[in-house]
Design a protein around this motif. Structure first.
Motif, PDB file in Angstrom:
ATOM      1  N   VAL A 164      47.436 -35.382 -54.705  1.00  0.00           N
ATOM      2  CA  VAL A 164      46.466 -34.285 -54.651  1.00  0.00           C
ATOM      3  C   VAL A 164      47.165 -33.062 -54.077  1.00  0.00           C
ATOM      4  O   VAL A 164      47.829 -33.144 -53.050  1.00  0.00           O
ATOM      5  CB  VAL A 164      45.257 -34.650 -53.755  1.00  0.00           C
ATOM      6  CG1 VAL A 164      44.248 -33.513 -53.736  1.00  0.00           C
ATOM      7  CG2 VAL A 164      44.610 -35.951 -54.208  1.00  0.00           C
ATOM      8  N   ARG A 165      47.008 -31.954 -54.764  1.00  0.00           N
ATOM      9  CA  ARG A 165      47.566 -30.685 -54.292  1.00  0.00           C
ATOM     10  C   ARG A 165      46.543 -29.594 -54.571  1.00  0.00           C
ATOM     11  O   ARG A 165      45.908 -29.590 -55.628  1.00  0.00           O
ATOM     12  CB  ARG A 165      48.862 -30.411 -55.047  1.00  0.00           C
ATOM     13  CG  ARG A 165      49.616 -29.206 -54.553  1.00  0.00           C
ATOM     14  CD  ARG A 165      50.954 -29.151 -55.207  1.00  0.00           C
ATOM     15  NE  ARG A 165      50.928 -28.076 -56.193  1.00  0.00           N
ATOM     16  CZ  ARG A 165      51.991 -27.652 -56.843  1.00  0.00           C
ATOM     17  NH1 ARG A 165      53.147 -28.240 -56.665  1.00  0.00           N
ATOM     18  NH2 ARG A 165      51.899 -26.665 -57.682  1.00  0.00           N
ATOM     19  N   VAL A 200      42.347 -27.694 -57.400  1.00  0.00           N
ATOM     20  CA  VAL A 200      42.876 -29.010 -57.064  1.00  0.00           C
ATOM     21  C   VAL A 200      43.635 -29.558 -58.263  1.00  0.00           C
ATOM     22  O   VAL A 200      43.134 -29.562 -59.390  1.00  0.00           O
ATOM     23  CB  VAL A 200      41.733 -29.974 -56.677  1.00  0.00           C
ATOM     24  CG1 VAL A 200      42.246 -31.395 -56.508  1.00  0.00           C
ATOM     25  CG2 VAL A 200      41.062 -29.500 -55.409  1.00  0.00           C
ATOM     26  N   GLU A 201      44.852 -30.014 -58.000  1.00  0.00           N
ATOM     27  CA  GLU A 201      45.674 -30.636 -59.041  1.00  0.00           C
ATOM     28  C   GLU A 201      45.821 -32.110 -58.710  1.00  0.00           C
ATOM     29  O   GLU A 201      46.293 -32.478 -57.640  1.00  0.00           O
ATOM     30  CB  GLU A 201      47.045 -29.978 -59.089  1.00  0.00           C
ATOM     31  CG  GLU A 201      47.961 -30.586 -60.123  1.00  0.00           C
ATOM     32  CD  GLU A 201      49.350 -29.966 -60.102  1.00  0.00           C
ATOM     33  OE1 GLU A 201      50.277 -30.648 -60.556  1.00  0.00           O
ATOM     34  OE2 GLU A 201      49.489 -28.823 -59.626  1.00  0.00           O
ATOM     35  N   ILE A 257      35.192 -37.810 -58.272  1.00  0.00           N
ATOM     36  CA  ILE A 257      35.259 -37.842 -56.809  1.00  0.00           C
ATOM     37  C   ILE A 257      35.735 -36.492 -56.287  1.00  0.00           C
ATOM     38  O   ILE A 257      35.178 -35.948 -55.334  1.00  0.00           O
ATOM     39  CB  ILE A 257      36.163 -38.986 -56.334  1.00  0.00           C
ATOM     40  CG1 ILE A 257      35.449 -40.322 -56.564  1.00  0.00           C
ATOM     41  CG2 ILE A 257      36.555 -38.820 -54.879  1.00  0.00           C
ATOM     42  CD1 ILE A 257      36.325 -41.542 -56.337  1.00  0.00           C
ATOM     43  N   ALA A 258      36.764 -35.944 -56.902  1.00  0.00           N
ATOM     44  CA  ALA A 258      37.283 -34.643 -56.466  1.00  0.00           C
ATOM     45  C   ALA A 258      36.240 -33.551 -56.665  1.00  0.00           C
ATOM     46  O   ALA A 258      36.061 -32.687 -55.804  1.00  0.00           O
ATOM     47  CB  ALA A 258      38.560 -34.309 -57.231  1.00  0.00           C
ATOM     48  N   THR A 261      42.943 -32.733 -48.139  1.00  0.00           N
ATOM     49  CA  THR A 261      42.691 -33.888 -47.271  1.00  0.00           C
ATOM     50  C   THR A 261      41.402 -34.591 -47.653  1.00  0.00           C
ATOM     51  O   THR A 261      41.370 -35.825 -47.770  1.00  0.00           O
ATOM     52  CB  THR A 261      42.643 -33.445 -45.796  1.00  0.00           C
ATOM     53  OG1 THR A 261      43.867 -32.801 -45.470  1.00  0.00           O
ATOM     54  CG2 THR A 261      42.407 -34.609 -44.871  1.00  0.00           C
ATOM     55  N   LYS A 262      40.342 -33.836 -47.887  1.00  0.00           N
ATOM     56  CA  LYS A 262      39.057 -34.441 -48.237  1.00  0.00           C
ATOM     57  C   LYS A 262      39.116 -35.165 -49.578  1.00  0.00           C
ATOM     58  O   LYS A 262      38.568 -36.257 -49.720  1.00  0.00           O
ATOM     59  CB  LYS A 262      37.956 -33.377 -48.254  1.00  0.00           C
ATOM     60  CG  LYS A 262      37.512 -32.958 -46.885  1.00  0.00           C
ATOM     61  CD  LYS A 262      36.316 -32.045 -46.965  1.00  0.00           C
ATOM     62  CE  LYS A 262      35.763 -31.801 -45.581  1.00  0.00           C
ATOM     63  NZ  LYS A 262      34.446 -31.174 -45.638  1.00  0.00           N
ATOM     64  N   VAL A 263      39.771 -34.559 -50.562  1.00  0.00           N
ATOM     65  CA  VAL A 263      39.876 -35.196 -51.872  1.00  0.00           C
ATOM     66  C   VAL A 263      40.703 -36.477 -51.770  1.00  0.00           C
ATOM     67  O   VAL A 263      40.304 -37.528 -52.285  1.00  0.00           O
ATOM     68  CB  VAL A 263      40.485 -34.237 -52.919  1.00  0.00           C
ATOM     69  CG1 VAL A 263      40.814 -34.970 -54.216  1.00  0.00           C
ATOM     70  CG2 VAL A 263      39.556 -33.068 -53.180  1.00  0.00           C
ATOM     71  N   TYR A 264      41.837 -36.398 -51.084  1.00  0.00           N
ATOM     72  CA  TYR A 264      42.703 -37.571 -50.950  1.00  0.00           C
ATOM     73  C   TYR A 264      41.964 -38.707 -50.244  1.00  0.00           C
ATOM     74  O   TYR A 264      42.009 -39.857 -50.687  1.00  0.00           O
ATOM     75  CB  TYR A 264      43.977 -37.199 -50.193  1.00  0.00           C
ATOM     76  CG  TYR A 264      44.970 -38.332 -50.120  1.00  0.00           C
ATOM     77  CD1 TYR A 264      45.719 -38.692 -51.225  1.00  0.00           C
ATOM     78  CD2 TYR A 264      45.129 -39.058 -48.948  1.00  0.00           C
ATOM     79  CE1 TYR A 264      46.611 -39.746 -51.170  1.00  0.00           C
ATOM     80  CE2 TYR A 264      46.018 -40.111 -48.875  1.00  0.00           C
ATOM     81  CZ  TYR A 264      46.757 -40.448 -49.991  1.00  0.00           C
ATOM     82  OH  TYR A 264      47.633 -41.498 -49.931  1.00  0.00           O
TER      83      TYR A 264
END
Length: 112
Positions: free
Chosen positions: A64-65, A71-72, A89-90, A45-48
């Motif tokens: 994002v998964r 993280v993929e 960013i990720a 959620t944070k990455v997205y």
């Protein structure tokens, strides 16, 4: 004197209660698995959200998964700079063990 005695009893009762509550909180494999899954959802959620908050990346469909803290990122971007920006960013999100980049440069429509 009576007031001090009451507060002492309350403190003893409170401490005994805490011992019973926290002794039941030993981590089991199921609890650890649920915590890991919760952390994966939180990271995803944070990455997205961070990617969506970046105006230059909003137009791309970056997926994002997260599995076990890895993280993929997948989807299509228009340049290597966009790809690098999404990865940076990720990488700034806490709790990530590593990032797997499956993004492609081009368009989803290039295959048609």
């Amino acid at each position: 004197m009576m007031r001090r005695d009451r507060s002492s009893h309350f403190i003893v009762f409170f401490l005994i209660t805490q011992i019973f509550i926290f002794s039941g909180c030993a981590s089991t494999p199921e609890q650890l698995l649920m915590e890991e899954k919760f952390n994966d959802v939180r990271i995803t959620t944070k990455v997205y959200e961070a990617i969506i908050d970046e105006p230059s990346l909003r137009r791309f469909d970056i997926n994002v998964r997260t599995i076990k803290g890895v993280v993929e990122l997948s989807g299509y971007v228009s340049s290597r700079d966009d790809m690098d920006k999404a990865i940076a960013i990720a990488r700034a999100i806490d709790g990530i063990k590593s990032i797997k980049n499956d993004m492609l440069i081009g368009s989803i429509y290039d295959d048609y």
